[in-house]
Design a protein around this motif. Structure first.
Motif, PDB file in Angstrom:
ATOM      1  N   CYS A  63      68.425  58.893 -59.594  1.00 39.19           N
ATOM      2  CA  CYS A  63      69.012  59.032 -58.265  1.00 39.19           C
ATOM      3  C   CYS A  63      67.946  58.713 -57.228  1.00 39.19           C
ATOM      4  O   CYS A  63      66.826  59.253 -57.292  1.00 39.19           O
TER       5      CYS A  63
ATOM      6  N   LEU B 147      68.919  59.645 -64.812  1.00 38.46           N
ATOM      7  CA  LEU B 147      70.322  59.665 -65.206  1.00 38.46           C
ATOM      8  C   LEU B 147      70.433  59.776 -66.717  1.00 38.46           C
ATOM      9  O   LEU B 147      69.765  59.056 -67.461  1.00 38.46           O
TER      10      LEU B 147
ATOM     11  N   ASP C 142      75.896  59.933 -67.250  1.00 41.92           N
ATOM     12  CA  ASP C 142      75.867  59.305 -65.920  1.00 41.92           C
ATOM     13  C   ASP C 142      75.918  57.784 -66.003  1.00 41.92           C
ATOM     14  O   ASP C 142      76.020  57.121 -64.965  1.00 41.92           O
TER      15      ASP C 142
ATOM     16  N   CYS D  87      76.073  61.684 -56.837  1.00 44.13           N
ATOM     17  CA  CYS D  87      75.128  62.184 -57.835  1.00 44.13           C
ATOM     18  C   CYS D  87      75.564  63.585 -58.258  1.00 44.13           C
ATOM     19  O   CYS D  87      75.828  64.445 -57.408  1.00 44.13           O
TER      20      CYS D  87
END
Length: 257
Positions: free
Chosen positions: A46, A53, A57, A71
Motif C-alpha cells: 500500500c 499485500l 489482496d 486498502c
C-alpha cells in the motif's frame, strides 16, 4: 455442442490468464518511470501504510471488489485502473483464444497484452517507451521475414508489405506532427505514436493503416468526450491507447477474414 464447450473452456482459460497478466501489467506501468523492471522487484505494498499485500489482496478484480476499492489495513482508496486493466487483459485473452486457433491465439493475446502495457504507460506519462514500440516492430518484421506466419496458423504479410507499412506508418504521423508544429509552434503528436503506428504496419501491413488510424481517432475522441477532457483545449490527450486498441483489433480482423 462439444466444439462449443471446448471453445468456451479455451476462452475461459485465456480470460483467467489475462487477469493475471493484467495485474502484472498495471503494476509494471505504475513503476515504469522509476525502473522498467520494477514490477519484478519487491512485493507490492500500500503506498500509504506500506503494508505488504498478501495473497488475498492480489486476486485480480475480486480482491478490489471485496475490499470495496480500499486498502484493507488503512482504508486508502485503490485506483480503479487496477480492476479495469485486469478485466481488459482478461478480455484480450478470452477473445484471442476464442477467435484465433492455436498457436496463433497465443500470439494474438501476447500482442494485445503488450499493447495494453504500452497504453497504461502512455496514460500515466504521455510517453510510449521505445523499449516497447521498437521491440514490437522488430518482432513483427521478424515473423514476416522468417515466414513464420503460416507456421503459427496466422494470416501473414509479404516482406514488402510489412516494410512499406513500417515506413508509411512512421511517415504519416511524422508529417502530421511536422505540419502541426509549423502551424502551432508545438508538437501535436509524439514520435512514440509514430513508432507505434510503424509497429502496426509491421504486424498488419500498409493497406490496413487507414483503418487503424480511423479506429484510433474515433476511440480517442470518444474517450475524450466521455471523460470531459475536450473541455480543456490545452490538455494533451494520449493517443497511444486508441492506436494500440486499433492495432490489435485490426490484427484480429485480419485473422478472421
Amino acid at each position: 455442442m462439444a466444439i462449443a464447450s471446448g471453445l468456451d473452456l479455451v476462452a475461459l482459460f485465456g480470460f483467467l490468464i489475462g487477469l493475471c497478466v493484467g495485474s502484472f501489467a498495471v503494476t509494471a506501468a505504475l513503476r515504469w518511470d522509476h525502473d522498467p523492471l520494477g514490477a519484478l522487484k519487491g512485493r507490492s505494498a500500500c503506498p500509504r501504510c506500506a503494508r505488504p499485500l498478501g495473497p488475498l489482496d492480489l486476486i485480480p478484480v475480486l480482491s478490489w471488489l471485496l475490499a470495496r476499492g480500499k486498502c484493507r489495513h488503512c482504508g486508502e482508496p485503490i485506483a480503479a485502473i487496477y480492476p479495469i486493466a485486469e478485466l481488459a487483459a482478461g478480455l484480450i485473452g478470452a477473445l484471442s483464444f476464442w477467435l484465433v486457433p492455436m498457436p496463433g491465439a497465443a500470439i494474438a493475446a501476447l500482442l494485445g497484452w503488450w499493447l495494453l502495457l504500452a497504453s497504461l504507460i502512455d496514460l500515466r506519462t504521455l510517453e510510449l517507451p521505445d523499449s516497447l514500440t521498437l521491440i514490437l516492430l522488430i518482432i513483427g518484421l521478424g515473423i514476416t521475414v522468417t515466414s513464420t506466419w503460416s507456421w503459427l496458423g496466422l494470416t501473414g504479410l509479404t516482406t514488402i508489405d510489412a516494410l512499406v507499412g513500417v515506413i508509411a506508418g512512421f511517415a504519416i504521423f511524422w508529417v502530421i506532427n511536422r505540419a502541426y508544429k509549423m502551424w502551432r509552434k508545438r508538437d501535436g503528436l509524439g514520435l512514440g505514436d509514430a513508432k507505434l503506428l510503424a509497429a502496426a504496419g509491421a504486424w498488419n501491413g500498409s493497406l490496413w493503416l487507414p483503418e487503424t488510424c480511423l479506429i484510433a481517432s474515433v476511440v480517442t475522441l470518444a474517450a475524450a468526450i466521455l471523460t470531459g477532457q475536450l473541455n480543456d483545449r490545452f490538455k494533451a490527450l494520449p493517443f497511444g491507447p486508441g492506436l494500440a486498441f486499433a492495432t490489435w483489433l485490426v490484427f484480429l480482423a485480419r485473422q478472421m477474414l
